[in-house]
Design a protein around this motif. Structure first.
Motif, PDB file in Angstrom:
ATOM      1  N   GLN A  63       0.808  -1.223   0.000  1.00 14.61           N
ATOM      2  CA  GLN A  63       0.000   0.000   0.000  1.00 14.61           C
ATOM      3  C   GLN A  63       0.843   1.276   0.000  1.00 14.61           C
TER       4      GLN A  63
ATOM      5  N   LYS B  88      -0.448   4.580  -1.629  1.00 10.87           N
ATOM      6  CA  LYS B  88      -1.426   5.300  -0.802  1.00 10.87           C
ATOM      7  C   LYS B  88      -0.751   5.891   0.436  1.00 10.87           C
ATOM      8  N   GLU B  89       0.052   5.077   1.121  1.00 13.58           N
ATOM      9  CA  GLU B  89       0.659   5.497   2.383  1.00 13.58           C
ATOM     10  C   GLU B  89       1.708   6.596   2.214  1.00 13.58           C
TER      11      GLU B  89
ATOM     12  N   ASN C 123       4.650   1.306  -7.529  1.00 12.86           N
ATOM     13  CA  ASN C 123       4.611   0.706  -6.191  1.00 12.86           C
ATOM     14  C   ASN C 123       5.833  -0.178  -5.960  1.00 12.86           C
TER      15      ASN C 123
END
Length: 118
Positions: A79, A82-83, A107
């Motif tokens: 994630q 997003k993080e 990512n």
């Protein structure tokens, strides 16, 4: 090209060409292009990649290569878009394989950067 947050955003926003996005991953995986021979050197690439991909794969064009890339991201790093970036994902109309594969590259690069302490 440096593996900066701006570079990751450029991959997500599709402002860096596909070849450059791919080359960033290839470099991190250990692929090196030998100008003298005109061939790829995979001697520094981990065996699980080198055996399946003796030459660097096009992660944007190849679903199997992208799936392998996704599976190689540690669970705790899944994630990071997003993080770390606050990336909310693409809108429904933007959900095309090319962009989702670019998100996978982004990512993976964030994960690699974190794992390497860069």
């Amino acid at each position: 090209m440096l593996l900066t947050t701006d570079t990751i955003w450029a991959i997500l926003k599709d402002t860096i060409d596909d070849t450059t996005a791919n080359r960033l991953v290839w470099e991190c995986l250990g692929y090196r292009y030998d100008e003298a021979t005109g061939k790829w050197d995979s001697s520094q690439v981990a065996a699980e990649w080198r055996e399946e991909y003796p030459e660097p794969p096009d992660f944007i064009a190849s679903r199997p290569a992208t799936v392998k890339l996704t599976r190689s991201i540690p669970k705790e790093n899944k994630q990071l878009l997003k993080e770390e970036l606050g990336f909310e994902g693409y809108k429904v109309g933007e959900l095309v394989p090319r962009l989702t594969r670019r998100a996978t590259i982004a990512n993976w690069l964030l994960s690699h950067r974190k794992e390497q302490g860069l």
